[in-house]
Structure formats: structure tokens, C-alpha cells
Scaffold this motif. Structure first.
Motif, PDB file in Angstrom:
ATOM      1  N   GLU A   3       4.365   4.699 -12.778  1.00 35.02           N
ATOM      2  CA  GLU A   3       3.941   6.141 -13.316  1.00 35.02           C
ATOM      3  C   GLU A   3       5.024   6.509 -14.715  1.00 35.02           C
ATOM      4  O   GLU A   3       4.785   6.909 -15.460  1.00 35.02           O
ATOM      5  CB  GLU A   3       3.534   7.202 -12.280  1.00 35.02           C
ATOM      6  CG  GLU A   3       2.479   6.883 -11.516  1.00 35.02           C
ATOM      7  CD  GLU A   3       2.260   7.951 -10.294  1.00 35.02           C
ATOM      8  OE1 GLU A   3       3.465   8.420 -10.100  1.00 35.02           O
ATOM      9  OE2 GLU A   3       1.153   7.766  -9.799  1.00 35.02           O
ATOM     10  N   TYR A  24      -1.741  -1.441 -14.595  1.00 37.54           N
ATOM     11  CA  TYR A  24      -1.626  -2.585 -13.491  1.00 37.54           C
ATOM     12  C   TYR A  24      -2.490  -2.542 -12.335  1.00 37.54           C
ATOM     13  O   TYR A  24      -3.195  -3.668 -11.712  1.00 37.54           O
ATOM     14  CB  TYR A  24      -0.140  -2.030 -12.999  1.00 37.54           C
ATOM     15  CG  TYR A  24       1.017  -2.958 -13.359  1.00 37.54           C
ATOM     16  CD1 TYR A  24       1.616  -3.851 -12.718  1.00 37.54           C
ATOM     17  CD2 TYR A  24       1.380  -2.682 -14.833  1.00 37.54           C
ATOM     18  CE1 TYR A  24       2.833  -4.594 -13.201  1.00 37.54           C
ATOM     19  CE2 TYR A  24       2.681  -3.485 -15.265  1.00 37.54           C
ATOM     20  CZ  TYR A  24       3.077  -4.655 -14.323  1.00 37.54           C
ATOM     21  OH  TYR A  24       4.276  -4.913 -15.041  1.00 37.54           O
ATOM     22  N   LYS A  25      -3.203  -1.493 -12.243  1.00 39.50           N
ATOM     23  CA  LYS A  25      -4.252  -1.566 -11.030  1.00 39.50           C
ATOM     24  C   LYS A  25      -5.007  -2.649 -11.224  1.00 39.50           C
ATOM     25  O   LYS A  25      -5.449  -2.917  -9.876  1.00 39.50           O
ATOM     26  CB  LYS A  25      -4.977  -0.042 -11.243  1.00 39.50           C
ATOM     27  CG  LYS A  25      -3.957   1.049 -10.616  1.00 39.50           C
ATOM     28  CD  LYS A  25      -4.679   2.512 -10.435  1.00 39.50           C
ATOM     29  CE  LYS A  25      -4.106   3.553  -9.973  1.00 39.50           C
ATOM     30  NZ  LYS A  25      -4.719   4.730 -10.002  1.00 39.50           N
ATOM     31  N   PRO A  26      -5.689  -2.990 -12.065  1.00 39.09           N
ATOM     32  CA  PRO A  26      -6.884  -4.143 -12.018  1.00 39.09           C
ATOM     33  C   PRO A  26      -6.057  -5.424 -11.491  1.00 39.09           C
ATOM     34  O   PRO A  26      -6.791  -6.416 -11.044  1.00 39.09           O
ATOM     35  CB  PRO A  26      -7.243  -4.302 -13.281  1.00 39.09           C
ATOM     36  CG  PRO A  26      -6.856  -2.719 -13.943  1.00 39.09           C
ATOM     37  CD  PRO A  26      -5.915  -2.406 -13.433  1.00 39.09           C
ATOM     38  N   LYS A  27      -4.797  -5.420 -11.782  1.00 33.99           N
ATOM     39  CA  LYS A  27      -4.107  -6.631 -11.357  1.00 33.99           C
ATOM     40  C   LYS A  27      -3.488  -6.744  -9.874  1.00 33.99           C
ATOM     41  O   LYS A  27      -2.967  -7.810  -9.386  1.00 33.99           O
ATOM     42  CB  LYS A  27      -3.102  -6.980 -12.234  1.00 33.99           C
ATOM     43  CG  LYS A  27      -3.344  -7.244 -13.749  1.00 33.99           C
ATOM     44  CD  LYS A  27      -2.164  -7.240 -14.874  1.00 33.99           C
ATOM     45  CE  LYS A  27      -2.698  -7.274 -16.086  1.00 33.99           C
ATOM     46  NZ  LYS A  27      -2.976  -8.968 -16.379  1.00 33.99           N
ATOM     47  N   PHE A  28      -3.634  -5.627  -9.246  1.00 31.16           N
ATOM     48  CA  PHE A  28      -2.719  -5.638  -7.933  1.00 31.16           C
ATOM     49  C   PHE A  28      -3.651  -6.038  -6.991  1.00 31.16           C
ATOM     50  O   PHE A  28      -4.820  -6.314  -6.731  1.00 31.16           O
ATOM     51  CB  PHE A  28      -3.092  -4.028  -7.291  1.00 31.16           C
ATOM     52  CG  PHE A  28      -1.971  -3.022  -7.941  1.00 31.16           C
ATOM     53  CD1 PHE A  28      -0.504  -3.521  -8.567  1.00 31.16           C
ATOM     54  CD2 PHE A  28      -2.218  -1.687  -8.042  1.00 31.16           C
ATOM     55  CE1 PHE A  28       0.141  -2.878  -9.183  1.00 31.16           C
ATOM     56  CE2 PHE A  28      -1.080  -0.731  -8.511  1.00 31.16           C
ATOM     57  CZ  PHE A  28       0.065  -1.510  -9.153  1.00 31.16           C
ATOM     58  N   ASP A  48       0.819  -1.186   0.213  1.00 29.59           N
ATOM     59  CA  ASP A  48      -0.027   0.063  -0.222  1.00 29.59           C
ATOM     60  C   ASP A  48       0.919   1.329  -0.041  1.00 29.59           C
ATOM     61  O   ASP A  48       1.589   1.425   0.741  1.00 29.59           O
ATOM     62  CB  ASP A  48      -0.885  -0.046   1.299  1.00 29.59           C
ATOM     63  CG  ASP A  48      -1.840   0.868   1.173  1.00 29.59           C
ATOM     64  OD1 ASP A  48      -1.598   2.137   0.495  1.00 29.59           O
ATOM     65  OD2 ASP A  48      -3.038   0.775   1.860  1.00 29.59           O
ATOM     66  N   TYR A  74       4.540   2.295  -7.312  1.00 27.53           N
ATOM     67  CA  TYR A  74       3.504   3.429  -8.001  1.00 27.53           C
ATOM     68  C   TYR A  74       4.681   4.398  -8.872  1.00 27.53           C
ATOM     69  O   TYR A  74       4.195   4.743  -9.804  1.00 27.53           O
ATOM     70  CB  TYR A  74       2.712   3.931  -6.955  1.00 27.53           C
ATOM     71  CG  TYR A  74       1.574   3.206  -6.831  1.00 27.53           C
ATOM     72  CD1 TYR A  74       0.493   3.915  -6.971  1.00 27.53           C
ATOM     73  CD2 TYR A  74       1.501   1.958  -6.107  1.00 27.53           C
ATOM     74  CE1 TYR A  74      -0.883   3.309  -6.914  1.00 27.53           C
ATOM     75  CE2 TYR A  74       0.371   1.362  -5.888  1.00 27.53           C
ATOM     76  CZ  TYR A  74      -0.875   1.893  -6.115  1.00 27.53           C
ATOM     77  OH  TYR A  74      -2.005   1.291  -5.990  1.00 27.53           O
ATOM     78  N   LEU A 116       0.711   2.486 -14.902  1.00 24.92           N
ATOM     79  CA  LEU A 116       0.152   2.265 -13.706  1.00 24.92           C
ATOM     80  C   LEU A 116      -1.424   2.007 -13.873  1.00 24.92           C
ATOM     81  O   LEU A 116      -1.935   1.166 -13.356  1.00 24.92           O
ATOM     82  CB  LEU A 116       0.380   3.588 -12.900  1.00 24.92           C
ATOM     83  CG  LEU A 116      -0.480   3.608 -11.489  1.00 24.92           C
ATOM     84  CD1 LEU A 116       0.128   2.331 -10.490  1.00 24.92           C
ATOM     85  CD2 LEU A 116      -0.166   4.968 -10.734  1.00 24.92           C
ATOM     86  N   ASP A 117      -2.191   2.672 -14.829  1.00 29.54           N
ATOM     87  CA  ASP A 117      -3.480   2.416 -15.067  1.00 29.54           C
ATOM     88  C   ASP A 117      -3.724   0.841 -15.517  1.00 29.54           C
ATOM     89  O   ASP A 117      -4.676   0.294 -15.276  1.00 29.54           O
ATOM     90  CB  ASP A 117      -3.997   3.399 -15.953  1.00 29.54           C
ATOM     91  CG  ASP A 117      -4.014   4.721 -15.679  1.00 29.54           C
ATOM     92  OD1 ASP A 117      -4.425   4.870 -14.110  1.00 29.54           O
ATOM     93  OD2 ASP A 117      -4.171   5.644 -16.397  1.00 29.54           O
ATOM     94  N   THR A 142      -2.864  -5.970  -2.787  1.00 27.12           N
ATOM     95  CA  THR A 142      -2.066  -5.058  -2.046  1.00 27.12           C
ATOM     96  C   THR A 142      -1.977  -5.500  -0.645  1.00 27.12           C
ATOM     97  O   THR A 142      -2.718  -6.148  -0.049  1.00 27.12           O
ATOM     98  CB  THR A 142      -2.946  -3.769  -1.869  1.00 27.12           C
ATOM     99  OG1 THR A 142      -3.293  -3.170  -3.401  1.00 27.12           O
ATOM    100  CG2 THR A 142      -2.274  -3.049  -1.206  1.00 27.12           C
TER     101      THR A 142
END
Length: 251
Positions: free
Chosen positions: A149, A157-161, A134, A145, A154-155, A163
Motif C-alpha cells: 500500500e 499484486y493481488k492477482p499474483k498472490f 493472510d 499489505y 497492492l492492486d 496466500t
């Protein structure tokens, strides 16, 4: 009178001969520094005769415990801002904090063939889940992050995170296969110039802000000679060699 002088002389000799009383110190250690701290503690104990009790966890959780009176003598944080805040709030000894190590980030998989050393796997994204700490709680998560970036990923990757609230849990996600890859601390998977397991890409330092990790002497340890010695030991050539073995940068 002669007997009295002899007794005094014997007492002085005995006092000089006896070593200083050993102490036990309690050190709160950021999860990423688990392996080096585990190696360093017995070296310090052998050199000084003092005992070191290590507790591992997230810097944020330790901060909360220290505020609530937890009897730690030293905090080895994963960042620089927490020790600074501890000093400012009177929970630490003013002027005692210093950078004991600078961390490095790695994109890692427990699969020895999944991640190439050049980092192509980061852009190819041939995985379902990527573990990340996090960024609000963990410096290594913030660095991950920043890296994504910088790579303009980043965009995607976010659905695959997946945390974790600290880098220890994040590492466990990847180690156990709950995530095929993840951004973890290099020290968790590296020793003596090579990966200890799996495969990884050491993220170039240009992609994220320096992860400066500071130590601070806490108020509970202010009068402890052993705690002060341990703070000095952390700066020693011997301690720095261990840190370098685990991939940290040192001054």
C-alpha cells in the motif's frame, strides 16, 4: 542421640547436594521463530537441566488450542495482541507478557539472482506468483499489505498472490518454487548478517507497523519454576544475541 544427629546432618548434606528436580516445559512457538527457538532450547537445557518441548505453528491456531485446554506452559506469539487477549481472558498469568523480539519483513526468492538488495524487483514485478501470509491471520502478511500500500502496488499484486494461513506455509510456497517470490519473515532466510539462501530485499521498517512479538506465561505453567526460568532466559543477553543473528530487533 549422637547417631540421630549424625543421620540428620547427613540428610541435610544430601538434600543440599541434590539438584532440584528437572522439569519438562512445553512451549508453543510462532512459525517465524522456529530457527532461533531451536537454537535456544538446548542452551537453556544445558544451563538448567530442564527439558524444553517445542511446538511450531500459527499464533491463531495456538490461541484456539489454548482456549480448548492444550497443555502449553508458554506461548511465543507472532504478535502482541494475542498474548494480551490471553491475559485478559484469564488463560495467561496477568502481567507476564513482554516483547521478546521485533520481527522484520523481507521480499525473498529462492532464486539467488531474482531479487536485488535495493528492491527494484518489487516494482518491476517480473514474476507470475507472489506468496503472502493472510493479513487477517498473520502479522507478516499484514506488514506485506502495508508495504505494498505504501508503494502503491497492492492492486497490481493481488492477482499474483498465493496466500498462506501462516508465515511457515508462505515460506514453503517460495522455497519450493510454487511462487517465484514472496514476503516472508527475515528470520526464515537470514543468519549472521547475510541471507542463508536465495536473494532478498529487506523491507525498510518505515513501510509497515512494528511487528512486536510477545511471550506470555500460560496458566498451565503458572506454578512451573522451569517455565518462569525460561521466560527470564528469553530476556538474557545470550538469548538476545541469537535473536540478533536471525535478524530480529531486540530491546
Amino acid at each position: 542421640m549422637q547417631k540421630l544427629c549424625a543421620a540428620v546432618a547427613a540428610a541435610v548434606v544430601l538434600a543440599v547436594a541434590l539438584p532440584a528436580q528437572a522439569e519438562e516445559i512445553h512451549v508453543a512457538v510462532a512459525a517465524n521463530f522456529t530457527a532461533p527457538a531451536t537454537d535456544l532450547a538446548p542452551v537453556f537445557e544445558k544451563q538448567t537441566g530442564n527439558k524444553v518441548k517445542l511446538s511450531f505453528g500459527s499464533t491463531g491456531a495456538f490461541y484456539a488450542q489454548i482456549k480448548n485446554g492444550a497443555p502449553f506452559d508458554i506461548l511465543l506469539a507472532a504478535d502482541a495482541k494475542t498474548p494480551a487477549k490471553i491475559e485478559a481472558e484469564g488463560l495467561g498469568v496477568k502481567g507476564s507478557s513482554f516483547t521478546y523480539a521485533q520481527g522484520k519483513l523481507v521480499f525473498w526468492s529462492s532464486d539467488a539472482s531474482r531479487v536485488d538488495a535495493a528492491g527494484k524487483a518489487v516494482k518491476e514485478m517480473k514474476f507470475d506468483k507472489c506468496a503472502v501470509a493472510d493479513p487477517r491471520l498473520a502479522p507478516y502478511g499484514e506488514a506485506a499489505y502495508q508495504t505494498l500500500e505504501a508503494l502503491h502496488l497492492l492492486d497490481q499484486y493481488k492477482p499474483k498472490f498465493v496466500t498462506g494461513n501462516n508465515i511457515g506455509k508462505t515460506f514453503q510456497f517460495v522455497k519450493t518454487g510454487n511462487a517465484q517470490v514472496g514476503f516472508v519473515a527475515l528470520s526464515q532466510v537470514y543468519k549472521n548478517g547475510k541471507m542463508t539462501s536465495g536473494s532478498g530485499w529487506i523491507v525498510p521498517a518505515q513501510y509497515y507497523k512494528p511487528i512486536k512479538q510477545d511471550a506470555v506465561l500460560l496458566k498451565h505453567g503458572e506454578k512451573s519454576a522451569a517455565a518462569k526460568k525460561f521466560m527470564q532466559f528469553l530476556r538474557s543477553h545470550e538469548a538476545n544475541k541469537v535473536k540478533l543473528h536471525y535478524g530480529y530487533a531486540v530491546k
